[in-house]
Design an enzyme around this catalytic site. Structure first.
Site, PDB file in Angstrom:
ATOM      1  N   CYS A 137      -6.411  14.368  44.493  1.00 18.18           N
ATOM      2  CA  CYS A 137      -6.669  12.988  43.646  1.00 18.18           C
ATOM      3  C   CYS A 137      -5.537  12.628  43.267  1.00 18.18           C
ATOM      4  CB  CYS A 137      -7.822  13.581  42.579  1.00 18.18           C
ATOM      5  SG  CYS A 137      -9.240  14.517  43.356  1.00 18.18           S
TER       6      CYS A 137
ATOM      7  N   ARG B 298      -3.744   9.462  48.417  1.00 12.82           N
ATOM      8  CA  ARG B 298      -3.970  10.859  47.689  1.00 12.82           C
ATOM      9  C   ARG B 298      -5.366  11.384  47.948  1.00 12.82           C
ATOM     10  NH1 ARG B 298       0.147  13.062  44.680  1.00 12.82           N
ATOM     11  NH2 ARG B 298      -1.078  14.617  44.068  1.00 12.82           N
TER      12      ARG B 298
ATOM     13  N   TRP C 105     -10.879  12.664  46.084  1.00 14.58           N
ATOM     14  CA  TRP C 105     -10.856  13.281  47.163  1.00 14.58           C
ATOM     15  C   TRP C 105     -11.881  14.467  46.903  1.00 14.58           C
ATOM     16  CZ3 TRP C 105     -10.077  17.951  49.673  1.00 14.58           C
ATOM     17  CH2 TRP C 105      -9.937  17.857  51.057  1.00 14.58           C
TER      18      TRP C 105
ATOM     19  N   ASN D 142      -7.155  16.312  38.558  1.00 15.61           N
ATOM     20  CA  ASN D 142      -6.772  16.578  39.779  1.00 15.61           C
ATOM     21  C   ASN D 142      -6.449  17.977  39.839  1.00 15.61           C
ATOM     22  OD1 ASN D 142      -5.425  16.813  42.427  1.00 15.61           O
ATOM     23  ND2 ASN D 142      -3.502  16.218  41.613  1.00 15.61           N
ATOM     24  N   GLY D 143      -7.263  18.765  40.738  1.00 17.08           N
ATOM     25  CA  GLY D 143      -6.865  20.067  41.004  1.00 17.08           C
ATOM     26  C   GLY D 143      -8.245  20.916  40.854  1.00 17.08           C
TER      27      GLY D 143
ATOM     28  N   GLU E 107       2.369  17.972  67.642  1.00 16.93           N
ATOM     29  CA  GLU E 107       2.591  16.995  66.501  1.00 16.93           C
ATOM     30  C   GLU E 107       2.017  15.892  67.065  1.00 16.93           C
ATOM     31  OE1 GLU E 107       3.133  16.776  63.555  1.00 16.93           O
ATOM     32  OE2 GLU E 107       3.636  14.901  63.241  1.00 16.93           O
TER      33      GLU E 107
ATOM     34  N   LYS F 116      -1.206  13.697  65.423  1.00 15.79           N
ATOM     35  CA  LYS F 116      -1.023  12.332  65.070  1.00 15.79           C
ATOM     36  C   LYS F 116      -1.866  11.757  65.612  1.00 15.79           C
ATOM     37  CE  LYS F 116       1.227  12.417  62.475  1.00 15.79           C
ATOM     38  NZ  LYS F 116       1.861  13.525  61.851  1.00 15.79           N
TER      39      LYS F 116
ATOM     40  N   GLU G 297      -5.605  12.606  64.007  1.00 14.28           N
ATOM     41  CA  GLU G 297      -5.920  12.294  62.692  1.00 14.28           C
ATOM     42  C   GLU G 297      -6.003  10.959  62.319  1.00 14.28           C
ATOM     43  OE1 GLU G 297      -2.878  13.601  59.781  1.00 14.28           O
ATOM     44  OE2 GLU G 297      -1.160  13.265  61.263  1.00 14.28           O
TER      45      GLU G 297
ATOM     46  N   HIS H 220      -3.800  28.849  81.813  1.00 15.35           N
ATOM     47  CA  HIS H 220      -4.560  30.235  81.232  1.00 15.35           C
ATOM     48  C   HIS H 220      -5.971  29.519  80.616  1.00 15.35           C
ATOM     49  CE1 HIS H 220      -1.324  32.591  82.240  1.00 15.35           C
ATOM     50  NE2 HIS H 220      -0.450  31.917  81.740  1.00 15.35           N
TER      51      HIS H 220
ATOM     52  N   LYS I 276      -3.303  13.098  51.515  1.00 19.81           N
ATOM     53  CA  LYS I 276      -1.798  13.044  51.643  1.00 19.81           C
ATOM     54  C   LYS I 276      -1.288  14.419  51.059  1.00 19.81           C
ATOM     55  CE  LYS I 276       2.189  11.648  52.918  1.00 19.81           C
ATOM     56  NZ  LYS I 276       2.474  11.643  54.254  1.00 19.81           N
TER      57      LYS I 276
HETATM   58  C1  F6R Z   1      -0.398  15.241  58.905  1.00 18.50           C
HETATM   59  C2  F6R Z   1       0.115  15.540  57.623  1.00 18.50           C
HETATM   60  C3  F6R Z   1      -0.167  16.933  57.207  1.00 18.50           C
HETATM   61  C4  F6R Z   1       0.684  17.554  56.174  1.00 18.50           C
HETATM   62  C5  F6R Z   1       0.283  18.872  55.570  1.00 18.50           C
HETATM   63  C6  F6R Z   1       1.499  19.393  54.796  1.00 18.50           C
HETATM   64  O1  F6R Z   1       0.150  14.142  59.308  1.00 18.50           O
HETATM   65  O2  F6R Z   1       0.703  14.833  57.113  1.00 18.50           O
HETATM   66  O3  F6R Z   1      -0.725  17.809  58.074  1.00 18.50           O
HETATM   67  O4  F6R Z   1       1.763  17.947  57.070  1.00 18.50           O
HETATM   68  O5  F6R Z   1      -0.715  18.496  54.762  1.00 18.50           O
HETATM   69  O6  F6R Z   1       1.944  18.760  53.883  1.00 18.50           O
HETATM   70  P1  F6R Z   1       3.240  18.846  53.176  1.00 18.50           P
HETATM   71  O7  F6R Z   1       4.321  18.558  54.030  1.00 18.50           O
HETATM   72  O8  F6R Z   1       3.075  17.868  51.794  1.00 18.50           O
HETATM   73  O9  F6R Z   1       3.271  20.417  52.648  1.00 18.50           O
END
Ligand code: F6R
Length: 613
Positions: free
Chosen positions: A2, A27, A74, A100-101, A484, A488, A491, A507, A608
């Protein structure tokens, strides 16, 4: 997950809180709210959905006041609803809290408070906090600070808190344990926030609160104390972030802006650590030749995109240092019985530096007496504070939820680390190091060329975006690139996508291939060995009528025979090709998402910074 903001100063708090929350919306964004001091006591506004809903409510039912606190949520405990959104109040309506937490023992505390006559209105864990404070005051706590401290000593878990009391009309209280919180100092006003970009326009100095600390913000100053009421002298740092860094600068989304920033970010990082011509200089990390000689193992732990960077780091470090390198996901590592000892270097990779599973893994490594090196983008974050050394990725604030520039900066950090360690261990020569630095110097321009091909990539995305699924294949250094690229895509566009090691396709996933499935094959011309194997895998896809989108090196006409579409990338040695190839996949996902009409910067259900398990 949050976002929190709070304001103490001479102006109406409402526009400042709403602006700060909008900058924190990345966030978490399923509901939001603010609480203010007004002539009628504490007044709050809450909404479900994006902050535009809160703005709409504020237009319909205007309110002014100061000081104030705000929150963008969130959901963890309880669905997104007005009832569950913050601020939460105590039973008397005189104490408002944003959080937040996660309070882990909330059930137990709730039952204890209910037995004392408290009634709860929401399903959140947060609501116990204002009630605990209320109870502490009833029990005779001498001051609001003492009541907060008494409440927090009973709570287990993680929190960053902003608190208002109806009886303290010029004060915002804050506290932190395990979730990020900063205090910003301006000319005539003070703020709390979950991160600096949210309030960068209003402050000159910042205090990064430590775990177990409380802050008392008043117009004429800020006091920091511990939970025993002892005054502390905080480290006050200048804000070294340009306000423009937190703006969209004319781009349609933060993600597109951040994709475009990659050449500058990578050039900056490379130049910073190669200023001694021809050598990587990471002396600050304290990895002395003696230490590196006795080192036996490297363990890299991270989550999500940062885990893909870690996989790349593993391939490169093994290739260049001769050490055994292992990677794991934070959420798995922390529950294993890992065989790590003093001769293991533990590397944590994280953009935010606040990811709960990565942090818990780091703490486990510390218990085993491993040296901890972090690759991180967030100065002042928990990860940074708990590490022995930090290699900063220096990508600047990343606001788009899908990571782009932080990822390529993590890859660059691993390239630099591998070279520095490889040379110190005598595994690579100075000539080899110089040749690699030269290759890395080509990366920013190569990415720039990729970005110039955006229209072509958009046309390919337009053609393939509407299928239910997509498969991404790569080998060796570009296996993490395939993972990756798929991440991308799923998501931000919500198209199901899977990344696979190309050799593993037969496989299992080969069963998926038919004339509708887009198969994105990373087959840039690098070593003959990998290229030829990749071509064989593509032939297998072609034989089953899969629709191949090839990521191929400029001038490679061979792939035209079996690829339906080709995204050409500038030539690059295999070791560093992932830094360029992934940009093609970022753009492909971006335009697929645009064609599918999703909210690119704030994809559904994501946050995020994942500060919960
Ligand atoms: C995907 C993305 C997430 C973060 C993951 C770890 O685009 O951003 O998969 O990579 O939540 O976050 P950090 O790097 O902040 O530990």
């Amino acid at each position: 997950m949050c976002g929190i903001v709070g304001y103490v100063g001479p102006q109406d708090a409402v526009p400042l809180l709403v602006d700060g929350l909008k900058r924190l919306e990345y966030r978490g964004y399923d509901s939001g709210g603010i609480a203010l001091h007004t002539s009628e006591g504490i007044v709050f506004r809450k909404c479900v959905g994006r902050l535009t809903e809160l703005e709409r409510d504020l237009d319909a039912r205007p309110v002014t006041g100061r000081p104030g606190i705000g929150h963008t949520r969130w959901a963890t405990h309880g669905e997104p609803s007005v009832r569950n959104s913050h601020p939460h109040l105590d039973g008397s309506g005189r104490i408002a809290v944003v959080h937040n937490g996660i309070i882990e023992n909330d059930q137990e505390l709730r039952e204890q408070l209910q037995a004392q006559g408290h009634t709860f209105l929401s399903e959140t864990d947060t609501e116990v906090i204002p009630h605990l404070i209320e109870q502490a005051l009833k029990d005779g706590a001498a001051s609001p600070e003492a009541a907060i401290a008494q409440a927090l000593k009973q709570a287990r878990g993680a929190y960053a808190l902003g608190i208002l009391f109806a009886d303290q009309p010029d004060t915002v209280y804050a506290a932190r344990l395990g979730s990020p919180l900063i205090v910003g100092l301006g000319a005539d006003a003070h703020f709390i926030a979950s991160d600096v970009p949210a309030i960068v326009h209003h402050i000159d100095q910042v205090i990064y609160l430590n775990d177990g600390e409380m802050a008392v913000l008043q117009p004429d100053g800020v006091r920091i104390l511990d939970l025993d009421g002892q005054a502390l002298t905080p480290e006050v740092k200048p804000v070294d972030l340009a306000p423009e860094a937190a703006e969209m600068a004319g781009f349609e989304t933060f993600m597109l802006k951040e994709i475009h920033e990659q050449p500058r970010v990578l050039r900056g990082l490379l130049e910073k650590h190669t200023h001694k011509k021809g050598h990587v200089d990471l002396t600050d990390l304290g990895l002395s030749a003696d230490y590196l000689q006795q080192l036996r193992r490297i363990m890299i732990v991270s989550c999500g995109t940062a885990y893909h960077a870690a996989m790349y780091g593993k391939f490169l470090l093994e290739h260049v240092t001769g050490l055994a390198v292992e990677t794991d996901l934070g959420s798995e590592f922390r529950y294993r019985s890992p065989r790590i000892e003093q001769d293991t270097l533990f590397v944590a990779v994280s953009q935010s530096g606040e990811t709960a599973d990565t942090l818990a893994s780091l703490r486990l490594a510390r218990e085993r007496h491993c040296r901890v090196l972090s690759i991180c983008n967030a100065p002042g974050s928990s990860l940074v504070r708990e590490s022995d050394a930090v290699l900063f990725t220096e990508a600047g604030p990343e606001i788009g939820v899908a990571s782009t520039k932080a990822y390529t900066a993590q890859l660059m950090a691993f390239a630099l680390l591998s070279m520095a360690m490889g040379r110190a261990r005598g595994e690579i020569t100075s000539e080899q190091e110089q040749a690699w630095i030269k290759a890395l110097e080509q990366v920013p321009n190569a990415i720039h060329y990729m970005i110039e091909r955006a229209d072509h990539i958009r046309a390919i995305a337009d053609k393939h975006h509407d299928g239910p699924s997509a498969l991404y294949l790569g080998r060796r250094f570009n296996y993490p690139t395939a993972l990756e690229g798929a991440l991308k895509n799923k998501e931000i566009s919500y198209q199901h996508a899977e990344g696979y090691a190309a050799g593993e396709m037969k496989h299992g996933p080969i069963a998926l291939i038919n004339e509708y499935l887009p198969v994105i094959c990373i087959c840039t011309k690098t070593t003959d060995e990998v290229y030829e194997k990749m071509v064989s895998n593509m032939r297998e896809v072609e034989a089953r009528h899969g629709r191949i989108i090839a990521i191929a090196t400029d001038g490679d006409t061979h792939v035209q025979a079996f690829a339906e579409d080709i995204i050409y990338v500038p030539p690059m040695c295999e070791e560093f090709s992932p830094l360029v190839n992934v940009v093609a996949l970022q753009l492909l996902a971006y335009y697929a998402a645009q064609a599918r009409g999703t909210d690119i910067d704030k994809p559904r259900n994501l946050a995020k910074s994942v500060t919960v398990e």
